[in-house]
Design an enzyme around this catalytic site. Sequence first.
Site, PDB file in Angstrom:
ATOM      1  N   TYR A 147      40.749 -56.424  60.237  1.00  0.00           N
ATOM      2  CA  TYR A 147      41.541 -57.169  60.521  1.00  0.00           C
ATOM      3  C   TYR A 147      41.174 -56.027  62.173  1.00  0.00           C
ATOM      4  CZ  TYR A 147      42.842 -61.560  58.652  1.00  0.00           C
ATOM      5  OH  TYR A 147      42.479 -63.098  58.345  1.00  0.00           O
ATOM      6  N   GLU A 159      42.255 -66.542  31.221  1.00  0.00           N
ATOM      7  CA  GLU A 159      41.398 -66.661  32.735  1.00  0.00           C
ATOM      8  C   GLU A 159      41.725 -67.613  33.842  1.00  0.00           C
ATOM      9  OE1 GLU A 159      37.759 -69.529  31.956  1.00  0.00           O
ATOM     10  OE2 GLU A 159      37.381 -69.494  33.950  1.00  0.00           O
ATOM     11  N   ASP A 176      38.425 -70.817  29.496  1.00  0.00           N
ATOM     12  CA  ASP A 176      37.716 -72.058  29.186  1.00  0.00           C
ATOM     13  C   ASP A 176      36.111 -72.622  27.900  1.00  0.00           C
ATOM     14  OD1 ASP A 176      38.602 -73.557  31.976  1.00  0.00           O
ATOM     15  OD2 ASP A 176      39.643 -73.491  30.466  1.00  0.00           O
TER      16      ASP A 176
END
Lengths: 568, 395
Positions: free
Chosen positions: B138, B223, B276
């Site tokens: 920025y 996760e 997962d």
Amino acid sequence: MEGTAVAVCEILKYLIIHWRCETARISKGALLEGELVISIEALNSKHQANTLHCVTTIASAGSIFGGLVLKKILKEIQSILPGLSAELSWTSEETSYSQDVSGVTPFQMIFEVHEKPRTLMTDSLVIKNFLRKVITVLPKIRFNFSVKVNGILSMEIFGAENEPTLNLSNGIALVVNHQHYVSTPKFGATELLCSRIHPVLGHPVMLFIPDDVAKMGLLGELILTPAAALCPCPKVFSNQLNRISSASIFLYGPSGLPLILLNPEQPTSTIFKDTSYFINWKKHHLCMVPNLDFNLDRDLVLPDVSYQVESSEGDQTQNMDPQGQTLLLFLFVDFHSGFPVQKMELWGVHTLLTTHLSAILTESHSVVQDSIQVAVDQALEQHHHAVKAHQKLQASLSVAVNSIMSIMTGSTSSSFRKTCLQTLQAADTQEFGTKLHKSFHEITQNRFLHHCSREVKQQLLPEKNNAEQSTEDAHENSSLELLAGTSGQVENKSLKRGSLRQGVEETRAFRSPRALNPSEAALGRAEPTAAPLTPSRNRTGPRSGLEDALWLQEISNLSEWLSPGSAS
Amino acid sequence: MAFAPRGPEASFFQVLDQHRASLLAALRKGGGEPAGGGTRLATSSEVLAAIENVIQDIITSLARNEAPAFTIDNRSSWENIKFEDSVGLHMVSHCTTRKIKSDSPKSVKTFALILKILSMIYKLVQSNTYATKRDIYYTDSQLFGNQTVVDNIINDISCMLKVPRRSLHILSTSKGLIAGDLRYIEEDGTKVNCACATAVAVPSNIQGIQNLITDAKFLLIVEKDATFQRLLDDSFCTKMSPCIMVTGKGAPDLNTRLLVKKLWDTFHIPIFTLVDADPHGIEIMCIYKYGSMAMSFEAHNLTVPAIRWLGLLPSDIKRLNIPKGTLIPLTKQDQMKLDSVLKRPYITCQPFWRKEMEIMADSKMKAEIQALTFLSSDYLSRVYLPNKLKFGGWI
């Protein structure tokens, strides 16, 4: 006016047309090669005050006009110069020669006129301009032109046989050395960089013949091929070259002969007085107005039509600004028929074009406009790309320089600061910053030159089995290997000299992707109206050596400038 | 009190303790932590000197009328990465490089941006202040174009100078969360206690953390944030106390990885992953354990090869009779990622992981952790995880 200038130019045109027809029987598309000598010897007339008795001799050096039937030639020339108030005479090998033109064989033609000195001076300039125009597209013809007035001799040789060219169709080649078109002193140091123009060919178009013109017995087709280029090379940038300041149009007829005899008394073809009749300048944010400066006394090929850019405020001062780039537009009109073209037929076409050019171009306005616009757009696109590339480069260099300055000036290590100053031989940080910027600028400018030379080489690439090019390939490839540099991957591993096809494809990509592209046509497709691009083996002397040497250090493709893409 | 033991009995952690003992024995056998072969922490003066050397080289090139160029290691090339069981994926010592040249139209902008960021780093280090990568972007977003450009250049500079990013005084924004039995003091003196109802954000300056204190028996890397929050809601950290939970909310950022590495280096407690049962989750797990290609040059500071896969294992799906309706077919991208992971060099020394992935490949189905809620809403925290931890159900 049927003075010396007209006579000389018409005779030369006739001879070149004859020469062309003779050469075409042996080798179609071959460039005419030879030397012609034109000498004017003027002495004060004994019978008229303030008048010079001028004896003009046109001769060939060497047997270039084989098969001339002298009486017939003389008769034909006399018929094309009915207004010449002098008699043409012909000398064969046995007649005496002027000592000033030693070594002239086997023919020479002499005529005499009486002219005012001022007229002779103008005629000389007109002849010179004509000769310059001829050698621009017939580079292997050399003219030795001398004027001796009351014993004072001035001589000039016009020729471009060792200069880089772009071969066009039908035995003509365009000289691409920018010194013919723009005077180099105004560009200062940039004259040392790319000295070539990079013409973009437009697609050839057939011209429609108005009925009244067709009735004159034109049996064949007239094909117009435009070529546009920016001068000087847009990729070699200085702050002076960030705008288009003028446009010049050159008109050539069959056999590469100029269509217009530029003369202050002869107005420019009316059709070009409307600057936007063929070219939409507004799309490039340009406002063109005719340039009525007809100063013949310049050591350049003078255009047949000249425009200059008018600023939006109509500031005349800015109009006179000599800096900036010039758009060069060459319009080549060629004649094709189903039969071998005869000399007088070609002469007739030339005459017809000279006298009815406006009508023919008006009749074909739409197709001519399309073809010219494409070529102009592509040439100006180069400029736009170059401007953007230059701005991008300048911005990047500015960031680099400021960053280095920030570190250098902010460092508390006196040894580091001292070493920086000493390395660039700067007395203080201000001088250091100046030298830093200059160093970066010089390095990137050299880089542009490498690319320019390389790109022109690609445009002029010969056939694959050309021995000379093979030698250059070997030399270049070994240099590339030497310069390949670092272990492992190199960022520019896509740089390969490549085959003719690759070089040609790059050239093609650089130009328009249009289907009917003369480059594509010229690159091997069976197009009846365009000959394949073949290289010119001619190179200008000392400067080409420098450019070739610098080009051999090239290891990256500047055409990447012209395509968007983030850095790695 | 935050630290009042409310977890299971001591016998619950027997297998965990044995596992920890075996890990410590392996460490001792291996001669301690592997020697750092990549980046090392550098002092401020070293960083400044390194940058000044770079500038001097550039100026010397210019004085010779040569175009300056940066020589950058090809961080993201497999040919420059090797696998070691004790480290994970890390860069080879003699790797291929590329040049960022100042006279090439393609790279002059990158050349300039590298100098720009070097000058900014120079200022940060000189002033002993810190900025995030986002802050850097920025400062001149128009010049940089996008955040990825800045991120890549910062990593290239880190690799080029052989200095970790944190030594460049550039921090990455943390997105990870911590919860559980962990206390520490941040560099600015802030005392942090992660044993609260809501999780604590992973700090930006992991290097500056001091006085780490924990009695945790294990660290669970989760996760997804959704699963992490669910476990928080179920008071998992209390029920399984003492323990620590961390989530990177998907692919972990640098600070989350640094924290996990720091916790391992400091406490050598067993670390498990809960991901997962899909290729993406497996890949995330591999990042924690073996590292990523992009950050391979800092592998020695980031990887924890001792991590074990706790769940959800593909074999659990059949074992627990998870309803088929909760399973999701593997997409084409899943298949490609699975094939890619199976080809990675570290899978060869993980036969059980390979077997699980082959089960997934054969069934062509995947499952999210949330599939366990079809057994019961709190199955994950009440049954699945406790059983896994108690009986050593990790691979």
